[in-house]
Design a protein around this motif. Sequence first.
Motif, PDB file in Angstrom:
ATOM      1  N   LEU A  67       0.811  -1.220   0.000  1.00 45.70           N
ATOM      2  CA  LEU A  67       0.000   0.000   0.000  1.00 45.70           C
ATOM      3  C   LEU A  67       0.846   1.272   0.000  1.00 45.70           C
ATOM      4  O   LEU A  67       0.372   2.328  -0.413  1.00 45.70           O
ATOM      5  N   ARG A  68       2.079   1.168   0.450  1.00 46.80           N
ATOM      6  CA  ARG A  68       2.945   2.357   0.489  1.00 46.80           C
ATOM      7  C   ARG A  68       3.425   2.797  -0.899  1.00 46.80           C
ATOM      8  O   ARG A  68       3.879   3.916  -1.066  1.00 46.80           O
ATOM      9  N   MET A 124      -6.164  -1.148   8.111  1.00 49.97           N
ATOM     10  CA  MET A 124      -5.436  -1.741   6.987  1.00 49.97           C
ATOM     11  C   MET A 124      -6.398  -2.181   5.894  1.00 49.97           C
ATOM     12  O   MET A 124      -6.167  -1.941   4.712  1.00 49.97           O
ATOM     13  N   ARG A 125      -7.517  -2.805   6.259  1.00 59.26           N
ATOM     14  CA  ARG A 125      -8.484  -3.241   5.241  1.00 59.26           C
ATOM     15  C   ARG A 125      -9.109  -2.050   4.527  1.00 59.26           C
ATOM     16  O   ARG A 125      -9.345  -2.094   3.319  1.00 59.26           O
ATOM     17  N   ARG A 126      -9.364  -0.961   5.260  1.00 56.21           N
ATOM     18  CA  ARG A 126      -9.905   0.245   4.623  1.00 56.21           C
ATOM     19  C   ARG A 126      -8.889   0.819   3.642  1.00 56.21           C
ATOM     20  O   ARG A 126      -9.243   1.238   2.542  1.00 56.21           O
ATOM     21  N   MET A 127      -7.614   0.790   4.030  1.00 54.38           N
ATOM     22  CA  MET A 127      -6.566   1.283   3.138  1.00 54.38           C
ATOM     23  C   MET A 127      -6.527   0.450   1.858  1.00 54.38           C
ATOM     24  O   MET A 127      -6.388   0.994   0.760  1.00 54.38           O
ATOM     25  N   ALA A 128      -6.655  -0.855   1.995  1.00 54.21           N
ATOM     26  CA  ALA A 128      -6.631  -1.740   0.820  1.00 54.21           C
ATOM     27  C   ALA A 128      -7.840  -1.476  -0.078  1.00 54.21           C
ATOM     28  O   ALA A 128      -7.698  -1.390  -1.309  1.00 54.21           O
ATOM     29  N   ALA A 129      -9.004  -1.316   0.529  1.00 55.70           N
ATOM     30  CA  ALA A 129     -10.210  -1.037  -0.264  1.00 55.70           C
ATOM     31  C   ALA A 129     -10.089   0.304  -0.981  1.00 55.70           C
ATOM     32  O   ALA A 129     -10.448   0.428  -2.159  1.00 55.70           O
ATOM     33  N   ASN A 130      -9.563   1.305  -0.294  1.00 60.86           N
ATOM     34  CA  ASN A 130      -9.381   2.624  -0.915  1.00 60.86           C
ATOM     35  C   ASN A 130      -8.369   2.564  -2.049  1.00 60.86           C
ATOM     36  O   ASN A 130      -8.546   3.213  -3.084  1.00 60.86           O
ATOM     37  N   ALA A 131      -7.311   1.783  -1.872  1.00 57.01           N
ATOM     38  CA  ALA A 131      -6.294   1.650  -2.927  1.00 57.01           C
ATOM     39  C   ALA A 131      -6.895   0.978  -4.162  1.00 57.01           C
ATOM     40  O   ALA A 131      -6.630   1.406  -5.288  1.00 57.01           O
ATOM     41  N   ARG A 132      -7.715  -0.050  -3.944  1.00 54.40           N
ATOM     42  CA  ARG A 132      -8.360  -0.723  -5.075  1.00 54.40           C
ATOM     43  C   ARG A 132      -9.286   0.239  -5.828  1.00 54.40           C
ATOM     44  O   ARG A 132      -9.398   0.182  -7.034  1.00 54.40           O
ATOM     45  N   ALA A 133      -9.949   1.110  -5.056  1.00 54.36           N
ATOM     46  CA  ALA A 133     -10.905   2.056  -5.660  1.00 54.36           C
ATOM     47  C   ALA A 133     -10.228   3.316  -6.194  1.00 54.36           C
ATOM     48  O   ALA A 133     -10.874   4.147  -6.817  1.00 54.36           O
ATOM     49  N   ASP A 135      -9.083   5.685  -4.338  1.00 54.15           N
ATOM     50  CA  ASP A 135      -9.428   6.781  -3.424  1.00 54.15           C
ATOM     51  C   ASP A 135      -8.225   7.096  -2.541  1.00 54.15           C
ATOM     52  O   ASP A 135      -7.806   6.283  -1.728  1.00 54.15           O
ATOM     53  N   THR A 136      -7.663   8.282  -2.696  1.00 53.87           N
ATOM     54  CA  THR A 136      -6.482   8.683  -1.924  1.00 53.87           C
ATOM     55  C   THR A 136      -6.803   9.740  -0.872  1.00 53.87           C
ATOM     56  O   THR A 136      -5.888  10.300  -0.277  1.00 53.87           O
ATOM     57  N   THR A 137      -8.070   9.991  -0.598  1.00 53.55           N
ATOM     58  CA  THR A 137      -8.438  11.076   0.316  1.00 53.55           C
ATOM     59  C   THR A 137      -7.990  10.817   1.749  1.00 53.55           C
ATOM     60  O   THR A 137      -7.698  11.761   2.470  1.00 53.55           O
ATOM     61  N   ARG A 138      -7.921   9.555   2.155  1.00 56.81           N
ATOM     62  CA  ARG A 138      -7.554   9.248   3.545  1.00 56.81           C
ATOM     63  C   ARG A 138      -6.206   8.558   3.656  1.00 56.81           C
ATOM     64  O   ARG A 138      -5.857   8.053   4.723  1.00 56.81           O
ATOM     65  N   THR A 139      -5.433   8.529   2.600  1.00 56.17           N
ATOM     66  CA  THR A 139      -4.182   7.777   2.588  1.00 56.17           C
ATOM     67  C   THR A 139      -3.235   8.211   3.698  1.00 56.17           C
ATOM     68  O   THR A 139      -2.712   7.376   4.442  1.00 56.17           O
ATOM     69  N   GLU A 141      -3.860   9.948   6.486  1.00 63.36           N
ATOM     70  CA  GLU A 141      -4.458   9.695   7.803  1.00 63.36           C
ATOM     71  C   GLU A 141      -4.403   8.214   8.158  1.00 63.36           C
ATOM     72  O   GLU A 141      -4.027   7.834   9.276  1.00 63.36           O
ATOM     73  N   ASP A 142      -4.779   7.364   7.216  1.00 61.72           N
ATOM     74  CA  ASP A 142      -4.766   5.924   7.469  1.00 61.72           C
ATOM     75  C   ASP A 142      -3.352   5.388   7.666  1.00 61.72           C
ATOM     76  O   ASP A 142      -3.123   4.520   8.511  1.00 61.72           O
ATOM     77  N   ALA A 143      -2.407   5.903   6.902  1.00 57.83           N
ATOM     78  CA  ALA A 143      -1.009   5.467   7.070  1.00 57.83           C
ATOM     79  C   ALA A 143      -0.519   5.824   8.465  1.00 57.83           C
ATOM     80  O   ALA A 143       0.194   5.038   9.100  1.00 57.83           O
ATOM     81  N   ALA A 144      -0.898   6.991   8.951  1.00 54.17           N
ATOM     82  CA  ALA A 144      -0.506   7.396  10.308  1.00 54.17           C
ATOM     83  C   ALA A 144      -1.159   6.481  11.350  1.00 54.17           C
ATOM     84  O   ALA A 144      -0.516   6.075  12.325  1.00 54.17           O
ATOM     85  N   LEU A 145      -2.430   6.140  11.143  1.00 57.11           N
ATOM     86  CA  LEU A 145      -3.112   5.225  12.065  1.00 57.11           C
ATOM     87  C   LEU A 145      -2.474   3.836  12.053  1.00 57.11           C
ATOM     88  O   LEU A 145      -2.303   3.215  13.100  1.00 57.11           O
ATOM     89  N   ALA A 146      -2.131   3.358  10.882  1.00 56.64           N
ATOM     90  CA  ALA A 146      -1.513   2.043  10.774  1.00 56.64           C
ATOM     91  C   ALA A 146      -0.132   2.019  11.426  1.00 56.64           C
ATOM     92  O   ALA A 146       0.278   1.003  11.989  1.00 56.64           O
ATOM     93  N   ALA A 147       0.578   3.124  11.357  1.00 55.17           N
ATOM     94  CA  ALA A 147       1.911   3.189  11.959  1.00 55.17           C
ATOM     95  C   ALA A 147       1.830   3.265  13.481  1.00 55.17           C
ATOM     96  O   ALA A 147       2.777   2.896  14.176  1.00 55.17           O
ATOM     97  N   GLU A 148       0.713   3.715  14.008  1.00 52.44           N
ATOM     98  CA  GLU A 148       0.550   3.853  15.462  1.00 52.44           C
ATOM     99  C   GLU A 148       0.128   2.506  16.049  1.00 52.44           C
ATOM    100  O   GLU A 148      -1.037   2.148  16.049  1.00 52.44           O
ATOM    101  N   ARG A 149       1.096   1.783  16.538  1.00 47.40           N
ATOM    102  CA  ARG A 149       0.823   0.448  17.074  1.00 47.40           C
ATOM    103  C   ARG A 149       1.116   0.350  18.563  1.00 47.40           C
ATOM    104  O   ARG A 149       1.107  -0.731  19.115  1.00 47.40           O
ATOM    105  N   GLU A 150       1.347   1.464  19.178  1.00 48.60           N
ATOM    106  CA  GLU A 150       1.746   1.445  20.593  1.00 48.60           C
ATOM    107  C   GLU A 150       0.680   0.795  21.475  1.00 48.60           C
ATOM    108  O   GLU A 150       1.008   0.035  22.382  1.00 48.60           O
TER     109      GLU A 150
END
Length: 171
Positions: A67-68, A124-133, A135-139, A141-150
């Motif tokens: 996705l990156r 992660m699943r939302r990011m994959a669905a957006n990539a398939r579609a 849609d880069t509007t939340r890329t 924001e979602d990447a930041a959420l995915a990176a936050e694993r604390e």
Amino acid sequence: MDSGLAALLGAAVGCAATLGAAVVTGRAQARSQHAQQNRQHRRDAYARYLSALHDRDLAMDAVLDVLRSDRPDPAALDELTDRFVALAREVHRACEVVILEGPASVADLASRVTDASADLSYVMRRMAANARAGDTTRTTEDAALAAEREALYTAIKEFRLAARTALGRTT
């Protein structure tokens, strides 16, 4: 009292004492063996759960790596996402065994870990669905959420500590 009768009574008392000691020892040994079997079942359940989490996280990292890229390969994304979903199901199955085998304190923490893991999976699943579609509007924001694993890592640490305690390993 006749010496023969005294010897017979002495032998009977000695036999009863020996039999009683054997029964007590046998029961103590059975309890110890049962406790050891319970610890082993719990240990196996905890190890399977942590292993399932690890495998699922590796699969999620592979999806996130695809996705990156600027233009994710749809076929690779679908294959990796399918693998991730299958491994996520294994995490939930393993969590159910922990809930059945472990004490409430460990079961509660396993549920917290699974919930935090599911939250990350949702992103992660939302990011994959957006990539398939496309849609880069939340890329970002979602990447930041995915990176936050604390939150997930903290919950896993707490689970490990509770599992060690439940297994009698406090040091």
